[in-house]
Design a protein around this motif. Structure first.
Motif, PDB file in Angstrom:
ATOM      1  N   LEU A 159      51.043  43.895  42.863  1.00 49.48           N
ATOM      2  CA  LEU A 159      51.152  42.523  43.391  1.00 49.48           C
ATOM      3  C   LEU A 159      49.774  41.861  43.428  1.00 49.48           C
ATOM      4  CD1 LEU A 159      52.388  40.112  44.912  1.00 49.48           C
ATOM      5  CD2 LEU A 159      52.216  41.473  47.023  1.00 49.48           C
ATOM      6  N   ALA A 160      48.771  42.612  43.856  1.00 46.73           N
ATOM      7  CA  ALA A 160      47.415  42.067  43.917  1.00 46.73           C
ATOM      8  C   ALA A 160      46.964  41.595  42.529  1.00 46.73           C
ATOM      9  CB  ALA A 160      46.450  43.124  44.459  1.00 46.73           C
ATOM     10  N   LEU A 161      47.242  42.419  41.533  1.00 48.51           N
ATOM     11  CA  LEU A 161      46.859  42.074  40.154  1.00 48.51           C
ATOM     12  C   LEU A 161      47.602  40.824  39.691  1.00 48.51           C
ATOM     13  CD1 LEU A 161      45.312  42.831  37.604  1.00 48.51           C
ATOM     14  CD2 LEU A 161      47.091  44.513  37.088  1.00 48.51           C
ATOM     15  N   LEU A 162      48.863  40.754  40.055  1.00 48.43           N
ATOM     16  CA  LEU A 162      49.688  39.607  39.670  1.00 48.43           C
ATOM     17  C   LEU A 162      49.151  38.305  40.261  1.00 48.43           C
ATOM     18  CD1 LEU A 162      52.163  39.925  37.981  1.00 48.43           C
ATOM     19  CD2 LEU A 162      53.553  39.962  40.045  1.00 48.43           C
ATOM     20  N   LEU A 163      48.767  38.374  41.522  1.00 44.84           N
ATOM     21  CA  LEU A 163      48.212  37.187  42.175  1.00 44.84           C
ATOM     22  C   LEU A 163      46.898  36.777  41.514  1.00 44.84           C
ATOM     23  CD1 LEU A 163      49.081  38.167  45.839  1.00 44.84           C
ATOM     24  CD2 LEU A 163      49.866  36.086  44.696  1.00 44.84           C
ATOM     25  N   GLU A 164      46.098  37.767  41.120  1.00 45.53           N
ATOM     26  CA  GLU A 164      44.844  37.454  40.414  1.00 45.53           C
ATOM     27  C   GLU A 164      45.140  36.827  39.051  1.00 45.53           C
ATOM     28  OE1 GLU A 164      41.476  38.112  41.630  1.00 45.53           O
ATOM     29  OE2 GLU A 164      42.700  38.231  43.440  1.00 45.53           O
ATOM     30  N   ASP A 165      46.170  37.350  38.369  1.00 46.81           N
ATOM     31  CA  ASP A 165      46.507  36.863  37.026  1.00 46.81           C
ATOM     32  C   ASP A 165      47.120  35.468  37.044  1.00 46.81           C
ATOM     33  OD1 ASP A 165      45.642  39.106  35.698  1.00 46.81           O
ATOM     34  OD2 ASP A 165      47.628  39.786  35.039  1.00 46.81           O
TER      35      ASP A 165
ATOM     36  N   GLY B 263      39.456  41.143  50.370  1.00 45.73           N
ATOM     37  CA  GLY B 263      39.382  41.467  48.944  1.00 45.73           C
ATOM     38  C   GLY B 263      38.122  42.189  48.509  1.00 45.73           C
ATOM     39  N   ILE B 264      37.247  42.538  49.474  1.00 43.90           N
ATOM     40  CA  ILE B 264      36.039  43.313  49.122  1.00 43.90           C
ATOM     41  C   ILE B 264      36.273  44.772  49.523  1.00 43.90           C
ATOM     42  CG2 ILE B 264      33.565  43.662  49.566  1.00 43.90           C
ATOM     43  CD1 ILE B 264      33.405  40.627  50.132  1.00 43.90           C
ATOM     44  N   ASN B 265      36.116  45.693  48.588  1.00 43.93           N
ATOM     45  CA  ASN B 265      36.209  47.122  48.924  1.00 43.93           C
ATOM     46  C   ASN B 265      34.967  47.476  49.740  1.00 43.93           C
ATOM     47  OD1 ASN B 265      35.754  49.970  48.796  1.00 43.93           O
ATOM     48  ND2 ASN B 265      37.159  50.135  47.080  1.00 43.93           N
ATOM     49  N   PRO B 266      35.130  47.859  51.010  1.00 41.36           N
ATOM     50  CA  PRO B 266      33.949  48.054  51.860  1.00 41.36           C
ATOM     51  C   PRO B 266      33.127  49.288  51.513  1.00 41.36           C
ATOM     52  CG  PRO B 266      35.956  48.527  53.092  1.00 41.36           C
ATOM     53  CD  PRO B 266      36.388  48.058  51.740  1.00 41.36           C
ATOM     54  N   LEU B 267      33.690  50.185  50.690  1.00 39.90           N
ATOM     55  CA  LEU B 267      32.913  51.381  50.315  1.00 39.90           C
ATOM     56  C   LEU B 267      32.112  51.141  49.033  1.00 39.90           C
ATOM     57  CD1 LEU B 267      35.351  54.299  51.226  1.00 39.90           C
ATOM     58  CD2 LEU B 267      33.693  53.078  52.651  1.00 39.90           C
ATOM     59  N   THR B 268      32.682  50.404  48.080  1.00 40.80           N
ATOM     60  CA  THR B 268      31.938  50.126  46.844  1.00 40.80           C
ATOM     61  C   THR B 268      31.207  48.791  46.914  1.00 40.80           C
ATOM     62  OG1 THR B 268      33.815  48.988  45.826  1.00 40.80           O
ATOM     63  CG2 THR B 268      33.651  51.378  45.468  1.00 40.80           C
ATOM     64  N   LYS B 269      31.592  47.955  47.910  1.00 42.92           N
ATOM     65  CA  LYS B 269      31.057  46.591  48.096  1.00 42.92           C
ATOM     66  C   LYS B 269      31.476  45.653  46.957  1.00 42.92           C
ATOM     67  CE  LYS B 269      28.598  48.274  51.558  1.00 42.92           C
ATOM     68  NZ  LYS B 269      29.366  48.504  52.761  1.00 42.92           N
ATOM     69  N   GLU B 270      32.408  46.062  46.132  1.00 42.86           N
ATOM     70  CA  GLU B 270      32.846  45.225  45.011  1.00 42.86           C
ATOM     71  C   GLU B 270      33.899  44.225  45.481  1.00 42.86           C
ATOM     72  OE1 GLU B 270      35.047  45.680  40.634  1.00 42.86           O
ATOM     73  OE2 GLU B 270      34.888  47.408  41.955  1.00 42.86           O
ATOM     74  N   ARG B 271      33.757  42.947  45.066  1.00 44.57           N
ATOM     75  CA  ARG B 271      34.856  42.010  45.327  1.00 44.57           C
ATOM     76  C   ARG B 271      35.937  42.268  44.289  1.00 44.57           C
ATOM     77  NH1 ARG B 271      36.944  38.339  47.998  1.00 44.57           N
ATOM     78  NH2 ARG B 271      35.210  37.784  49.353  1.00 44.57           N
TER      79      ARG B 271
ATOM     80  N   LYS C  65      40.484  37.739  45.018  1.00 48.82           N
ATOM     81  CA  LYS C  65      40.079  36.440  45.568  1.00 48.82           C
ATOM     82  C   LYS C  65      40.525  36.383  47.034  1.00 48.82           C
ATOM     83  CE  LYS C  65      40.860  33.986  41.205  1.00 48.82           C
ATOM     84  NZ  LYS C  65      42.088  34.472  40.568  1.00 48.82           N
ATOM     85  N   PRO C  66      39.695  35.797  47.909  1.00 46.49           N
ATOM     86  CA  PRO C  66      40.053  35.798  49.333  1.00 46.49           C
ATOM     87  C   PRO C  66      41.390  35.128  49.612  1.00 46.49           C
ATOM     88  CG  PRO C  66      38.030  34.537  48.914  1.00 46.49           C
ATOM     89  CD  PRO C  66      38.390  35.191  47.628  1.00 46.49           C
TER      90      PRO C  66
END
Ligand code: DON
Length: 311
Positions: free
Chosen positions: A73-79, A216-224, A227-228
């Motif tokens: 679902l997350a990917l779909l919303l991004e797409d 939407g930011i992975n707190p361990l890798t710090k990667e966004r 989208k918020p």
């Protein structure tokens, strides 16, 4: 601000109190799952600051199953953005079991939710891709970005699922006939089955929750990763259908967006604060981990989190 010492005590208390309570049974319609030791259990918290707290077998790798639907679902919303997802898949509770065909029949073939099997298979078909391999790799990448780079397909589990997924194949064809299938139906079912067949740890599952909790930011890798504007949509879908036909009871008693899987995993999200995950294989009749629900609910309650409570 979340107190780390209190969080450690809450996680430990939840594990001690609920990790071995009786009741439930492993999923048995997928042979791989029937054979997982039923006494395994873990609970973990990952905070939006990147703190990790866990108890029990928190590094044991279990089947993601339906929790994969959140990442797709997350990917779909991004797409595609939220309106396309709402129109082509839906944003409603079905009130029916996770693999219900009746729910499709009652709504003109529209799946209503990306978090039931029909909506998840339709979601998989809607992911932007030129080939089956690209569709699969993009979904796997999203699981890894939200959770951890260690998440990987289990060939044994995938084989076990692919050889027993005739009900899901039928759902894919029903979606096709109703106009809610966006690639070849058997490609969608194949990739959906693979996305359910990855293994992850309870800490990695809590990290997925923390990624959602932090907009939407992975707190361990710090990667966004997202989208918020997309994380509130995901959390809303989780509230409506994350625990299937007991989503209402979960909202009523726990008051947090959640998502379960028949592998025994369960995730809850405290927006802005943390992901809480648990794993324990025995399931209730709806398909939610008996001990997992109790452990997650206990952590939330001890720490005083319920979205409907106010300040
Ligand atoms: O499609 C299925 O039936 C499984 N691969 C996943 C179902 C599932 O996890 C439902 N969750 N509680």
């Amino acid at each position: 601000m979340l107190d780390l010492q209190k969080t450690k005590l809450a996680v430990e208390q939840a594990y001690q109190q609920f990790s071995q309570i009786p009741g439930g049974a492993n999923a048995d319609y997928i042979p791989f799952l029937a054979n997982i030791p039923g006494n395994l259990a873990a609970v973990a918290v990952v905070t939006t600051r990147g703190d990790v707290v866990s108890a029990g077998e928190a590094q044991y790798r279990f089947a993601i199953e339906s929790i994969s639907k959140v990442c797709t679902l997350a990917l779909l919303l991004e797409d595609w953005g939220s309106e396309v997802v709402q129109e082509k898949i839906g944003a409603e509770a079905t009130g029916m079991p996770f693999n219900s065909v009746m729910a499709l029949d009652l709504h003109g073939g529209k799946p209503l939710s990306p978090l039931v099997n029909a909506g998840a298979i339709a979601s998989t078909s809607l992911v932007k891709a030129h080939s089956v391999e690209e569709r699969w790799q993009r979904i796997l990448l999203m699981q890894r970005q939200m959770g951890s780079g260690q998440i990987a397909l289990s060939a044994e589990l995938n084989e076990s699922e692919q050889s027993t997924n005739s009900h899901n194949r039928a759902i894919a064809w029903l979606l096709h006939s109703a106009g809610y299938m966006y690639c070849d139906p058997m490609e969608a079912c194949d990739v959906y089955t693979r996305q359910c067949s990855t293994l992850l740890t309870t800490v990695e599952l809590a990290t997925m929750g923390a990624t959602l909790a932090s907009g939407g930011i992975n707190p361990l890798t710090k990667e966004r990763v997202l989208k918020p504007e997309n994380t509130p949509r995901i959390l809303a879908e989780m509230t409506m259908e994350g625990l299937y036909d007991s989503s209402g009871d979960w909202a009523y008693t726990v008051g947090l967006p959640g998502k379960s899987g028949v592998g025994g995993g369960i995730l809850a999200v405290v927006p802005g604060v943390m992901g809480i995950a648990a794993f324990a294989p025995p399931l209730d009749k709806v398909g939610n981990s008996v001990r997992g629900q109790k452990m997650v609910a206990a952590v939330a309650k001890i720490l005083g989190f319920n979205l409907y409570k106010g300040a």
